[in-house]
Motif scaffolding. Structure first.
Motif, PDB file in Angstrom:
ATOM      1  N   GLU A   1       1.327  -1.362   0.383  1.00 57.34           N
ATOM      2  CA  GLU A   1      -0.113  -0.246   0.022  1.00 57.34           C
ATOM      3  C   GLU A   1       0.789   1.092   0.093  1.00 57.34           C
ATOM      4  OE1 GLU A   1      -3.939  -1.320   3.016  1.00 57.34           O
ATOM      5  OE2 GLU A   1      -0.897  -1.988   3.536  1.00 57.34           O
ATOM      6  N   ARG A   2       1.880   1.567   0.492  1.00 62.05           N
ATOM      7  CA  ARG A   2       3.007   2.444   0.525  1.00 62.05           C
ATOM      8  C   ARG A   2       4.384   1.814   0.058  1.00 62.05           C
ATOM      9  NH1 ARG A   2       1.048   6.635   3.239  1.00 62.05           N
ATOM     10  NH2 ARG A   2       3.133   7.511   4.107  1.00 62.05           N
ATOM     11  N   THR A   3       4.932   3.080  -0.082  1.00 72.12           N
ATOM     12  CA  THR A   3       6.126   2.805  -0.284  1.00 72.12           C
ATOM     13  C   THR A   3       7.483   3.702   0.025  1.00 72.12           C
ATOM     14  OG1 THR A   3       5.613   1.351  -3.119  1.00 72.12           O
ATOM     15  CG2 THR A   3       7.933   2.952  -2.526  1.00 72.12           C
ATOM     16  N   ALA A   4       8.094   3.706   0.507  1.00 71.93           N
ATOM     17  CA  ALA A   4       9.223   4.705   0.685  1.00 71.93           C
ATOM     18  C   ALA A   4      11.020   4.171  -0.178  1.00 71.93           C
ATOM     19  CB  ALA A   4      10.210   4.310   2.102  1.00 71.93           C
ATOM     20  N   VAL A   5      11.500   5.931  -0.765  1.00 67.83           N
ATOM     21  CA  VAL A   5      11.421   5.309  -2.004  1.00 67.83           C
ATOM     22  C   VAL A   5      13.638   5.749  -1.037  1.00 67.83           C
ATOM     23  CG1 VAL A   5      12.881   6.373  -3.618  1.00 67.83           C
ATOM     24  CG2 VAL A   5      10.715   5.480  -3.375  1.00 67.83           C
ATOM     25  N   LEU A   6      14.373   5.518  -1.582  1.00 67.29           N
ATOM     26  CA  LEU A   6      15.765   5.103  -0.856  1.00 67.29           C
ATOM     27  C   LEU A   6      17.073   5.586  -1.516  1.00 67.29           C
ATOM     28  CD1 LEU A   6      14.646   3.195   1.772  1.00 67.29           C
ATOM     29  CD2 LEU A   6      16.399   3.326   3.019  1.00 67.29           C
ATOM     30  N   GLU A   7      17.573   6.384  -1.643  1.00 70.85           N
ATOM     31  CA  GLU A   7      18.761   6.927  -2.023  1.00 70.85           C
ATOM     32  C   GLU A   7      19.649   7.242  -1.293  1.00 70.85           C
ATOM     33  OE1 GLU A   7      19.895  10.016  -5.900  1.00 70.85           O
ATOM     34  OE2 GLU A   7      19.303  10.792  -4.392  1.00 70.85           O
ATOM     35  N   ARG A   8      21.425   6.478  -1.248  1.00 73.48           N
ATOM     36  CA  ARG A   8      22.231   7.107  -0.326  1.00 73.48           C
ATOM     37  C   ARG A   8      22.101   6.700   1.077  1.00 73.48           C
ATOM     38  NH1 ARG A   8      25.035  10.884  -4.515  1.00 73.48           N
ATOM     39  NH2 ARG A   8      25.232   9.687  -6.375  1.00 73.48           N
ATOM     40  N   GLY A   9      21.303   6.093   1.694  1.00 79.06           N
ATOM     41  CA  GLY A   9      20.868   6.089   3.285  1.00 79.06           C
ATOM     42  C   GLY A   9      19.672   6.977   3.470  1.00 79.06           C
ATOM     43  N   ARG A  10      19.325   8.150   2.551  1.00 78.39           N
ATOM     44  CA  ARG A  10      18.588   8.563   2.548  1.00 78.39           C
ATOM     45  C   ARG A  10      16.842   8.380   2.129  1.00 78.39           C
ATOM     46  NH1 ARG A  10      19.195  13.882   5.715  1.00 78.39           N
ATOM     47  NH2 ARG A  10      21.589  13.835   6.143  1.00 78.39           N
ATOM     48  N   ILE A  11      15.403   8.298   3.102  1.00 80.33           N
ATOM     49  CA  ILE A  11      14.132   8.635   2.323  1.00 80.33           C
ATOM     50  C   ILE A  11      14.161   9.679   0.942  1.00 80.33           C
ATOM     51  CG2 ILE A  11      12.129   8.140   2.863  1.00 80.33           C
ATOM     52  CD1 ILE A  11      12.286   6.485   4.814  1.00 80.33           C
ATOM     53  N   VAL A  12      13.609   9.501   0.436  1.00 79.56           N
ATOM     54  CA  VAL A  12      13.427  10.800  -0.576  1.00 79.56           C
ATOM     55  C   VAL A  12      12.254  10.754  -0.917  1.00 79.56           C
ATOM     56  CG1 VAL A  12      15.505  10.660  -1.617  1.00 79.56           C
ATOM     57  CG2 VAL A  12      14.151   9.548  -2.682  1.00 79.56           C
ATOM     58  N   GLU A  13      11.572   9.803  -0.813  1.00 81.43           N
ATOM     59  CA  GLU A  13       9.815  10.520  -1.363  1.00 81.43           C
ATOM     60  C   GLU A  13       9.375   9.288  -0.020  1.00 81.43           C
ATOM     61  OE1 GLU A  13       6.593  10.833  -5.458  1.00 81.43           O
ATOM     62  OE2 GLU A  13       9.605  10.494  -5.105  1.00 81.43           O
ATOM     63  N   GLN A  14       7.666   9.457  -0.139  1.00 75.43           N
ATOM     64  CA  GLN A  14       7.093   7.792   0.272  1.00 75.43           C
ATOM     65  C   GLN A  14       5.609   8.501   0.700  1.00 75.43           C
ATOM     66  OE1 GLN A  14       7.555   7.111   4.584  1.00 75.43           O
ATOM     67  NE2 GLN A  14       8.762   8.417   5.085  1.00 75.43           N
ATOM     68  N   GLY A  15       4.909   7.144   0.232  1.00 75.79           N
ATOM     69  CA  GLY A  15       3.529   7.657   0.527  1.00 75.79           C
ATOM     70  C   GLY A  15       3.005   6.609  -0.339  1.00 75.79           C
ATOM     71  N   ASP A  16       1.550   6.576  -0.803  1.00 74.64           N
ATOM     72  CA  ASP A  16       0.768   5.533  -0.894  1.00 74.64           C
ATOM     73  C   ASP A  16       1.687   5.074  -2.144  1.00 74.64           C
ATOM     74  OD1 ASP A  16      -1.287   5.793   0.903  1.00 74.64           O
ATOM     75  OD2 ASP A  16      -2.775   7.010  -0.215  1.00 74.64           O
ATOM     76  N   THR A  17       1.587   3.988  -2.866  1.00 70.70           N
ATOM     77  CA  THR A  17       2.307   3.200  -3.810  1.00 70.70           C
ATOM     78  C   THR A  17       1.694   3.980  -4.840  1.00 70.70           C
ATOM     79  OG1 THR A  17       3.000   1.254  -2.674  1.00 70.70           O
ATOM     80  CG2 THR A  17       3.133   1.200  -5.062  1.00 70.70           C
ATOM     81  N   ALA A  18       0.944   3.860  -5.037  1.00 73.63           N
ATOM     82  CA  ALA A  18      -0.200   4.210  -6.570  1.00 73.63           C
ATOM     83  C   ALA A  18       0.320   6.292  -6.701  1.00 73.63           C
ATOM     84  CB  ALA A  18      -1.538   4.729  -6.381  1.00 73.63           C
ATOM     85  N   GLN A  19       0.502   6.616  -5.728  1.00 80.60           N
ATOM     86  CA  GLN A  19       1.087   8.148  -5.784  1.00 80.60           C
ATOM     87  C   GLN A  19       2.699   7.815  -6.553  1.00 80.60           C
ATOM     88  OE1 GLN A  19      -0.674  11.044  -5.898  1.00 80.60           O
ATOM     89  NE2 GLN A  19       1.086  12.403  -6.119  1.00 80.60           N
ATOM     90  N   VAL A  20       3.793   6.888  -5.425  1.00 78.97           N
ATOM     91  CA  VAL A  20       4.775   7.436  -5.629  1.00 78.97           C
ATOM     92  C   VAL A  20       5.019   6.704  -7.046  1.00 78.97           C
ATOM     93  CG1 VAL A  20       7.166   6.214  -4.941  1.00 78.97           C
ATOM     94  CG2 VAL A  20       5.094   7.314  -2.937  1.00 78.97           C
TER      95      VAL A  20
ATOM     96  N   GLY B   1       3.077   5.816  -9.522  1.00 79.89           N
ATOM     97  CA  GLY B   1       2.110   6.566 -10.572  1.00 79.89           C
ATOM     98  C   GLY B   1       2.279   8.117 -10.814  1.00 79.89           C
ATOM     99  N   GLU B   2       3.018   9.202 -10.225  1.00 84.67           N
ATOM    100  CA  GLU B   2       3.083  10.603 -10.103  1.00 84.67           C
ATOM    101  C   GLU B   2       4.585  10.492  -9.330  1.00 84.67           C
ATOM    102  OE1 GLU B   2      -0.382  12.939  -9.641  1.00 84.67           O
ATOM    103  OE2 GLU B   2      -1.339  11.788 -10.694  1.00 84.67           O
ATOM    104  N   PRO B   3       5.411  10.394  -9.745  1.00 83.48           N
ATOM    105  CA  PRO B   3       6.972  10.808  -8.454  1.00 83.48           C
ATOM    106  C   PRO B   3       7.168  11.942  -8.616  1.00 83.48           C
ATOM    107  CG  PRO B   3       7.738   9.233 -10.830  1.00 83.48           C
ATOM    108  CD  PRO B   3       5.985   9.114 -10.582  1.00 83.48           C
TER     109      PRO B   3
END
Length: 254
Positions: free
Chosen positions: A214-233, A235-237
């Motif tokens: 349902e939710r996704t957290a995106v990691l880049e170099r050890g930091r979360i750069v974006e997180q939220g509902d999977t469809a939003q992350v 579909g509309e990053p």
């Protein structure tokens, strides 16, 4: 609602390293819901999973279980935690002891957590194997006698036999062929729905993430750069790194 698992302002620096592997990470997983951790290799996904499993301790910040900071020195809390939080690893063959029959492999959490004796564990092992779609005689065989997909089903049976509340999955289908991958994803979705499992999954496969979480957290170099509902992350990053991840997914030419 109090999250079942939470990372609050977490950082981790490995011994001998000049920089943090993960830094300033905050995320929460509510009971019965699902979260994916995505990013390139080396982004820190597996490090976060180890922190959520209590296998690593943060250099800064806190790991919380049911609202209380996880304390390895608190034996009562850790026993509750180990019974509540189980893991499925990436390689189903290396995670299963080849010298032991499947019955003993699946019963391992019941014995190690003091839930059941060998005799008492047998019906629970049989029920766990049945839930993941394996025949009754699987209990008497060895892991090498099964296909990769069947071995991952054994690993899932082992992780769920003690009735955990949370299942942490580290690339659970990446070692499988496409057809088998779909079947294991369907199995995880069914178990989550029927048992009310909380699911946290590390995955490179964004199609699996879209199917299960349902939710996704995106990691880049050890930091979360974006997180939220999977469809939003997906579909509309909002972040350029997330857009690059999505654009890098192979597609068949039209």
């Amino acid at each position: 609602m109090t999250p079942v698992l939470e990372l609050k302002d977490v950082a981790l620096r490995h011994r001998g390293s000049a920089a943090n592997t993960v830094e300033d990470v905050s995320l929460a997983v509510e009971a019965g819901h699902s979260l994916a951790l995505v990013g390139e290799s080396g982004a820190g996904k597996t490090t976060l999973l180890r922190l959520l499993l209590g296998l690593s301790r943060p250099t800064a910040g806190a790991v919380r279980f049911d609202g209380a900071e996880l304390s390895p020195g608190d034996r009562a809390q850790m026993r509750r935690f180990r019974r509540s939080v189980q893991c499925v690893f990436q390689d189903p063959y290396s995670s299963l002891d080849p010298r032991r029959r499947v019955a003993a492999v699946v019963a391992e959490p019941l014995r190690s957590l003091g839930i059941d004796t060998r005799a008492g564990a047998a019906p629970k092992v049989a029920a766990a194997l049945e839930r993941v779609g394996l025949p009754a005689d699987a209990a008497d065989r060895y892991p090498h006698e099964f296909s990769g997909g069947q071995r991952q089903r054994i690993a899932i049976a082992r992780a769920t036999v003690c009735g955990p509340r949370v299942l942490l999955a580290d690339e659970p289908v990446s070692a499988l062929d496409v057809t088998t991958r779909v079947k294991v994803v369907d199995l995880l979705a069914e178990l989550q729905r029927e048992q009310g499992l909380t699911l946290v999954m590390v995955s490179h496969d964004l199609s699996v993430v879209a199917s299960l979480c349902e939710r996704t957290a995106v990691l880049e170099r050890g930091r979360i750069v974006e997180q939220g509902d999977t469809a939003q992350v997906l579909g509309e990053p909002a972040h350029p790194y997330t857009r690059r991840l999505i654009e890098s997914v192979p597609r068949l030419p039209v």
